[in-house]
Write a protein that holds these residues in place. Structure first.
Motif, PDB file in Angstrom:
ATOM      1  N   ALA A  90       0.859  -1.184   0.000  1.00 52.37           N
ATOM      2  CA  ALA A  90       0.000   0.000   0.000  1.00 52.37           C
ATOM      3  C   ALA A  90       0.898   1.238   0.000  1.00 52.37           C
ATOM      4  N   ILE A  91       0.458   2.297  -0.649  1.00 45.82           N
ATOM      5  CA  ILE A  91       1.265   3.513  -0.782  1.00 45.82           C
ATOM      6  C   ILE A  91       1.794   3.998   0.561  1.00 45.82           C
ATOM      7  N   LYS A  92       0.957   3.979   1.585  1.00 47.36           N
ATOM      8  CA  LYS A  92       1.396   4.539   2.875  1.00 47.36           C
ATOM      9  C   LYS A  92       2.474   3.702   3.548  1.00 47.36           C
ATOM     10  N   PHE A  93       2.770   2.505   3.016  1.00 50.96           N
ATOM     11  CA  PHE A  93       3.813   1.664   3.590  1.00 50.96           C
ATOM     12  C   PHE A  93       5.055   1.572   2.702  1.00 50.96           C
ATOM     13  N   ARG A  94       5.059   2.314   1.605  1.00 46.07           N
ATOM     14  CA  ARG A  94       6.232   2.328   0.721  1.00 46.07           C
ATOM     15  C   ARG A  94       7.276   3.292   1.271  1.00 46.07           C
ATOM     16  N   SER A  95       8.524   3.032   0.925  1.00 56.23           N
ATOM     17  CA  SER A  95       9.665   3.875   1.348  1.00 56.23           C
ATOM     18  C   SER A  95       9.801   3.938   2.865  1.00 56.23           C
ATOM     19  N   LYS A  96       9.401   2.885   3.534  1.00 53.40           N
ATOM     20  CA  LYS A  96       9.509   2.814   5.001  1.00 53.40           C
ATOM     21  C   LYS A  96      10.508   1.745   5.444  1.00 53.40           C
ATOM     22  N   GLY A  97      11.180   1.115   4.477  1.00 55.36           N
ATOM     23  CA  GLY A  97      12.149   0.073   4.819  1.00 55.36           C
ATOM     24  C   GLY A  97      11.541  -1.295   5.035  1.00 55.36           C
ATOM     25  N   THR A 126      12.368   2.023 -11.925  1.00 55.02           N
ATOM     26  CA  THR A 126      13.760   2.069 -11.475  1.00 55.02           C
ATOM     27  C   THR A 126      13.904   1.844  -9.966  1.00 55.02           C
ATOM     28  N   ARG A 127      12.960   2.310  -9.176  1.00 55.08           N
ATOM     29  CA  ARG A 127      13.050   2.085  -7.723  1.00 55.08           C
ATOM     30  C   ARG A 127      13.015   0.594  -7.415  1.00 55.08           C
ATOM     31  N   ALA A 128      12.108  -0.128  -8.068  1.00 55.04           N
ATOM     32  CA  ALA A 128      12.025  -1.573  -7.838  1.00 55.04           C
ATOM     33  C   ALA A 128      13.286  -2.263  -8.355  1.00 55.04           C
ATOM     34  N   ARG A 129      13.780  -1.852  -9.500  1.00 53.44           N
ATOM     35  CA  ARG A 129      14.991  -2.461 -10.050  1.00 53.44           C
ATOM     36  C   ARG A 129      16.173  -2.276  -9.099  1.00 53.44           C
ATOM     37  N   ASN A 130      16.288  -1.099  -8.490  1.00 51.70           N
ATOM     38  CA  ASN A 130      17.356  -0.863  -7.510  1.00 51.70           C
ATOM     39  C   ASN A 130      17.190  -1.753  -6.279  1.00 51.70           C
ATOM     40  N   LEU A 131      15.956  -1.902  -5.819  1.00 44.70           N
ATOM     41  CA  LEU A 131      15.671  -2.779  -4.685  1.00 44.70           C
ATOM     42  C   LEU A 131      16.084  -4.212  -5.009  1.00 44.70           C
ATOM     43  N   TYR A 132      15.692  -4.689  -6.178  1.00 53.12           N
ATOM     44  CA  TYR A 132      15.990  -6.071  -6.552  1.00 53.12           C
ATOM     45  C   TYR A 132      17.496  -6.299  -6.671  1.00 53.12           C
ATOM     46  N   SER A 133      18.213  -5.302  -7.137  1.00 56.88           N
ATOM     47  CA  SER A 133      19.664  -5.395  -7.214  1.00 56.88           C
ATOM     48  C   SER A 133      20.259  -5.542  -5.806  1.00 56.88           C
ATOM     49  N   LYS A 134      19.758  -4.755  -4.858  1.00 55.95           N
ATOM     50  CA  LYS A 134      20.233  -4.853  -3.465  1.00 55.95           C
ATOM     51  C   LYS A 134      19.964  -6.232  -2.869  1.00 55.95           C
ATOM     52  N   LEU A 135      18.864  -6.863  -3.305  1.00 56.94           N
ATOM     53  CA  LEU A 135      18.492  -8.179  -2.792  1.00 56.94           C
ATOM     54  C   LEU A 135      19.291  -9.312  -3.441  1.00 56.94           C
ATOM     55  N   GLY A 136      20.027  -9.007  -4.516  1.00 55.56           N
ATOM     56  CA  GLY A 136      20.839 -10.033  -5.164  1.00 55.56           C
ATOM     57  C   GLY A 136      20.277 -10.573  -6.464  1.00 55.56           C
ATOM     58  N   PHE A 137      19.284  -9.900  -7.039  1.00 58.37           N
ATOM     59  CA  PHE A 137      18.735 -10.333  -8.321  1.00 58.37           C
ATOM     60  C   PHE A 137      19.607  -9.830  -9.464  1.00 58.37           C
ATOM     61  N   LYS A 138      19.722 -10.643 -10.509  1.00 52.15           N
ATOM     62  CA  LYS A 138      20.459 -10.283 -11.724  1.00 52.15           C
ATOM     63  C   LYS A 138      19.573 -10.531 -12.935  1.00 52.15           C
ATOM     64  N   GLU A 139      19.705  -9.653 -13.928  1.00 54.10           N
ATOM     65  CA  GLU A 139      18.915  -9.771 -15.154  1.00 54.10           C
ATOM     66  C   GLU A 139      19.324 -11.019 -15.927  1.00 54.10           C
ATOM     67  N   ILE A 140      18.306 -11.776 -16.375  1.00 54.44           N
ATOM     68  CA  ILE A 140      18.589 -12.948 -17.202  1.00 54.44           C
ATOM     69  C   ILE A 140      17.872 -12.897 -18.544  1.00 54.44           C
ATOM     70  N   LYS A 141      16.901 -12.002 -18.674  1.00 51.62           N
ATOM     71  CA  LYS A 141      16.147 -11.938 -19.918  1.00 51.62           C
ATOM     72  C   LYS A 141      15.469 -10.579 -20.005  1.00 51.62           C
ATOM     73  N   ARG A 142      15.336 -10.090 -21.236  1.00 48.79           N
ATOM     74  CA  ARG A 142      14.682  -8.808 -21.469  1.00 48.79           C
ATOM     75  C   ARG A 142      13.942  -8.927 -22.800  1.00 48.79           C
ATOM     76  N   GLU A 143      12.705  -8.402 -22.817  1.00 43.95           N
ATOM     77  CA  GLU A 143      11.951  -8.437 -24.069  1.00 43.95           C
ATOM     78  C   GLU A 143      11.020  -7.244 -24.170  1.00 43.95           C
ATOM     79  N   LYS A 144      10.720  -6.870 -25.410  1.00 43.78           N
ATOM     80  CA  LYS A 144       9.786  -5.782 -25.646  1.00 43.78           C
ATOM     81  C   LYS A 144       8.424  -6.194 -25.099  1.00 43.78           C
ATOM     82  N   PHE A 145       7.735  -5.241 -24.495  1.00 39.59           N
ATOM     83  CA  PHE A 145       6.466  -5.536 -23.850  1.00 39.59           C
ATOM     84  C   PHE A 145       5.532  -4.346 -24.013  1.00 39.59           C
TER      85      PHE A 145
END
Length: 163
Positions: A90-97, A126-145
């Motif tokens: 929920a919006i009110k719980f985002r950016s709270k860690g 981009t915010r989610a992508r940065n979060l996922y990078s911090k968690l240890g996720f790496k890109e394995i595939k990319r496609e037009k959507f």
């Protein structure tokens, strides 16, 4: 890092369509800009959807209060089963860690399934992508959507947890 106290307050529970549909509908609407399907649905449509798909969702509860939900699904990727995950807060719980501890608890619980953990993210989130990078996720595939409901042309990125 957040204190251990926060980790102790985070719980997941099965979604209950009759109880959770209003909260789910609100959070989904707040998150739809970043989802594959940007359409918004009325509460009755959400209730029907949850009744049919309840096994793919879990409520996230912190200190007894719902803060969001998890999207969980086993999918086939290149002939192998993978665990797809996602979190909508929920919006009110985002950016709270909260996101990192929620994901870390989820990953710990998913270890027993012994399948790779993946997720998809749209390139403009981009915010989610940065979060996922911090968690240890790496890109394995990319496609037009083309995002459903907005017709926004973007890239859909598949990430795999490597940690």
């Amino acid at each position: 890092m957040k204190s251990r106290k926060l980790y102790d307050k985070i719980n997941f529970r099965d979604i209950e369509p009759e109880l959770d549909f209003k909260f789910f509908s609100k959070v989904r609407s707040e998150s739809s800009f970043f989802l594959d399907d940007a359409r918004n649905f009325d509460e009755n449509e959400v209730k029907v959807f949850l009744s049919k798909n309840r096994s793919n969702y879990q409520m996230v509860i912190i200190d007894g209060q719902p803060v969001g939900y998890l999207r969980l699904n086993i999918v086939n990727h290149e002939g192998n089963n993978v665990q797809s995950v996602g979190l909508d807060l929920a919006i009110k719980f985002r950016s709270k860690g909260f996101a990192i501890p929620i994901y870390k608890i989820l990953f710990e619980r998913l270890k027993t399934k012994n399948v790779p953990i993946v997720l998809w993210v749209l390139d403009f989130n981009t915010r989610a992508r940065n979060l996922y990078s911090k968690l240890g996720f790496k890109e394995i595939k990319r496609e037009k959507f083309i995002q459903i409901g907005s017709n926004r042309v973007c890239q859909k990125i598949m990430l795999k947890l490597l940690k």
